[in-house]
Design a protein around this motif. Structure first.
Motif, PDB file in Angstrom:
ATOM      1  N   SER A  22      43.197  24.627  38.264  1.00 49.05           N
ATOM      2  CA  SER A  22      42.575  23.304  38.214  1.00 49.05           C
ATOM      3  C   SER A  22      41.173  23.323  37.613  1.00 49.05           C
ATOM      4  CB  SER A  22      42.514  22.706  39.623  1.00 49.05           C
ATOM      5  OG  SER A  22      41.651  23.453  40.448  1.00 49.05           O
ATOM      6  N   HIS A  23      40.685  24.496  37.223  1.00 53.43           N
ATOM      7  CA  HIS A  23      39.333  24.599  36.666  1.00 53.43           C
ATOM      8  C   HIS A  23      39.318  25.291  35.294  1.00 53.43           C
ATOM      9  CE1 HIS A  23      38.441  23.861  40.903  1.00 53.43           C
ATOM     10  NE2 HIS A  23      37.348  23.276  40.443  1.00 53.43           N
ATOM     11  N   PRO A  24      39.960  24.691  34.279  1.00 54.14           N
ATOM     12  CA  PRO A  24      39.847  25.276  32.936  1.00 54.14           C
ATOM     13  C   PRO A  24      38.500  24.929  32.321  1.00 54.14           C
ATOM     14  CG  PRO A  24      41.170  23.299  32.841  1.00 54.14           C
ATOM     15  CD  PRO A  24      40.831  23.536  34.297  1.00 54.14           C
ATOM     16  N   ASN A  25      38.173  25.607  31.215  1.00 52.03           N
ATOM     17  CA  ASN A  25      36.937  25.260  30.515  1.00 52.03           C
ATOM     18  C   ASN A  25      37.156  23.971  29.716  1.00 52.03           C
ATOM     19  OD1 ASN A  25      38.376  26.041  28.278  1.00 52.03           O
ATOM     20  ND2 ASN A  25      37.129  27.821  27.816  1.00 52.03           N
ATOM     21  N   LEU A  26      36.193  23.608  28.881  1.00 49.48           N
ATOM     22  CA  LEU A  26      36.253  22.335  28.161  1.00 49.48           C
ATOM     23  C   LEU A  26      37.474  22.249  27.238  1.00 49.48           C
ATOM     24  CD1 LEU A  26      34.783  19.688  27.773  1.00 49.48           C
ATOM     25  CD2 LEU A  26      33.496  20.731  25.924  1.00 49.48           C
ATOM     26  N   ILE A  27      37.772  23.309  26.529  1.00 49.65           N
ATOM     27  CA  ILE A  27      38.940  23.306  25.639  1.00 49.65           C
ATOM     28  C   ILE A  27      40.223  23.223  26.464  1.00 49.65           C
ATOM     29  CG2 ILE A  27      40.227  24.672  23.955  1.00 49.65           C
ATOM     30  CD1 ILE A  27      37.519  25.731  22.977  1.00 49.65           C
ATOM     31  N   GLY A  28      40.252  23.932  27.587  1.00 50.13           N
ATOM     32  CA  GLY A  28      41.413  23.854  28.462  1.00 50.13           C
ATOM     33  C   GLY A  28      41.586  22.470  29.062  1.00 50.13           C
ATOM     34  N   GLN A  29      40.486  21.796  29.397  1.00 49.93           N
ATOM     35  CA  GLN A  29      40.574  20.430  29.914  1.00 49.93           C
ATOM     36  C   GLN A  29      41.127  19.486  28.857  1.00 49.93           C
ATOM     37  OE1 GLN A  29      36.642  19.513  31.280  1.00 49.93           O
ATOM     38  NE2 GLN A  29      36.859  20.719  33.142  1.00 49.93           N
ATOM     39  N   ALA A  30      40.720  19.688  27.614  1.00 51.92           N
ATOM     40  CA  ALA A  30      41.256  18.862  26.522  1.00 51.92           C
ATOM     41  C   ALA A  30      42.753  19.107  26.365  1.00 51.92           C
ATOM     42  CB  ALA A  30      40.521  19.163  25.222  1.00 51.92           C
ATOM     43  N   GLY A  31      43.173  20.356  26.494  1.00 54.66           N
ATOM     44  CA  GLY A  31      44.600  20.670  26.400  1.00 54.66           C
ATOM     45  C   GLY A  31      45.395  20.072  27.545  1.00 54.66           C
ATOM     46  N   VAL A  32      44.831  20.111  28.748  1.00 48.44           N
ATOM     47  CA  VAL A  32      45.498  19.509  29.903  1.00 48.44           C
ATOM     48  C   VAL A  32      45.633  18.000  29.686  1.00 48.44           C
ATOM     49  CG1 VAL A  32      45.195  18.951  32.350  1.00 48.44           C
ATOM     50  CG2 VAL A  32      44.874  21.297  31.571  1.00 48.44           C
ATOM     51  N   PHE A  33      44.592  17.369  29.140  1.00 52.89           N
ATOM     52  CA  PHE A  33      44.651  15.932  28.877  1.00 52.89           C
ATOM     53  C   PHE A  33      45.610  15.620  27.735  1.00 52.89           C
ATOM     54  CE2 PHE A  33      43.114  12.281  26.416  1.00 52.89           C
ATOM     55  CZ  PHE A  33      43.261  11.298  27.377  1.00 52.89           C
ATOM     56  N   PHE A  34      45.511  16.381  26.632  1.00 51.90           N
ATOM     57  CA  PHE A  34      46.311  16.097  25.441  1.00 51.90           C
ATOM     58  C   PHE A  34      47.800  16.298  25.701  1.00 51.90           C
ATOM     59  CE2 PHE A  34      48.202  17.467  21.370  1.00 51.90           C
ATOM     60  CZ  PHE A  34      48.003  16.301  20.652  1.00 51.90           C
ATOM     61  N   LYS A 100      43.991  31.535  24.327  1.00 57.08           N
ATOM     62  CA  LYS A 100      42.856  32.421  24.585  1.00 57.08           C
ATOM     63  C   LYS A 100      41.574  31.635  24.790  1.00 57.08           C
ATOM     64  CE  LYS A 100      42.117  35.882  21.870  1.00 57.08           C
ATOM     65  NZ  LYS A 100      42.098  36.865  20.772  1.00 57.08           N
ATOM     66  N   LEU A 101      41.527  30.413  24.299  1.00 61.38           N
ATOM     67  CA  LEU A 101      40.309  29.611  24.361  1.00 61.38           C
ATOM     68  C   LEU A 101      40.214  28.746  25.616  1.00 61.38           C
ATOM     69  CD1 LEU A 101      40.377  28.405  20.655  1.00 61.38           C
ATOM     70  CD2 LEU A 101      39.170  30.376  21.595  1.00 61.38           C
ATOM     71  N   GLY A 105      39.458  32.033  33.704  1.00 62.57           N
ATOM     72  CA  GLY A 105      39.983  31.642  35.005  1.00 62.57           C
ATOM     73  C   GLY A 105      41.321  30.942  34.897  1.00 62.57           C
ATOM     74  N   PHE A 106      41.426  30.004  33.974  1.00 69.61           N
ATOM     75  CA  PHE A 106      42.681  29.287  33.770  1.00 69.61           C
ATOM     76  C   PHE A 106      43.787  30.244  33.318  1.00 69.61           C
ATOM     77  CE2 PHE A 106      45.653  26.803  31.186  1.00 69.61           C
ATOM     78  CZ  PHE A 106      45.991  25.810  32.086  1.00 69.61           C
ATOM     79  N   ARG A 107      43.447  31.135  32.404  1.00 70.20           N
ATOM     80  CA  ARG A 107      44.444  32.117  31.943  1.00 70.20           C
ATOM     81  C   ARG A 107      44.882  33.008  33.089  1.00 70.20           C
ATOM     82  NH1 ARG A 107      40.948  34.073  27.617  1.00 70.20           N
ATOM     83  NH2 ARG A 107      41.353  36.077  28.590  1.00 70.20           N
ATOM     84  N   ALA A 108      43.938  33.438  33.923  1.00 70.38           N
ATOM     85  CA  ALA A 108      44.293  34.281  35.068  1.00 70.38           C
ATOM     86  C   ALA A 108      45.205  33.529  36.029  1.00 70.38           C
ATOM     87  CB  ALA A 108      43.037  34.750  35.785  1.00 70.38           C
TER      88      ALA A 108
END
Length: 134
Positions: A22-34, A100-101, A105-108
């Motif tokens: 539930s805590h990805p970085n900014l790029i991960g948050q964009a991917g979760v939204f997109f 990778k971006l 934490g999200f990848r783990a």
């Protein structure tokens, strides 16, 4: 459930995995939204998603443990092999390309989820092989 240590450890790892997902970085948050991954947007949704997956693996392991011993061992070995393949596939997918971006934490967390399924089926296979049937 003679020894509750496994289930306590599993509960701690489920909470940790839910927090990591539930805590990805900014790029991960964009991917979760997109990609509309609404099941990972918040901590309660992520932890419920992880708990459902691990609970389903525990239920499947329990159901398979009720069949005859030779079939039980074969089915547990097949489930363990399939979940190990899922773990390998997740590891390679989340350590290459755009994933990778998304943040370490999200990848783990994304790799820990199939690891938990491997852990459940591995314990099921160990219990099947090590216990004597009457």
């Amino acid at each position: 459930m003679r020894n509750p240590f496994f289930y306590i450890l599993l509960l701690v790892l489920v909470v940790l995995d839910g927090w990591l997902l539930s805590h990805p970085n900014l790029i991960g948050q964009a991917g979760v939204f997109f990609f509309d991954y609404t099941y990972l947007e918040t901590f309660p949704r992520a932890i419920s998603t992880v708990a459902i997956v691990v609970g389903a693996a525990l239920l499947l392991s329990w159901i398979v443990s009720r069949v005859s011993r030779p079939l039980n061992i074969v089915l547990m070995a097949v489930l363990l092999a399939a979940s190990a393949f899922y773990l390998f596939q997740s590891f390679t997918q989340y350590n290459s390309g755009v994933y990778k971006l998304t943040g370490s934490g999200f990848r783990a967390g994304a790799i820990l989820l199939p690891g938990l399924v491997v852990l459940v089926f591995g314990k099921g296979l160990f219990d099947s092989v090590s216990t004597k049937r009457r």
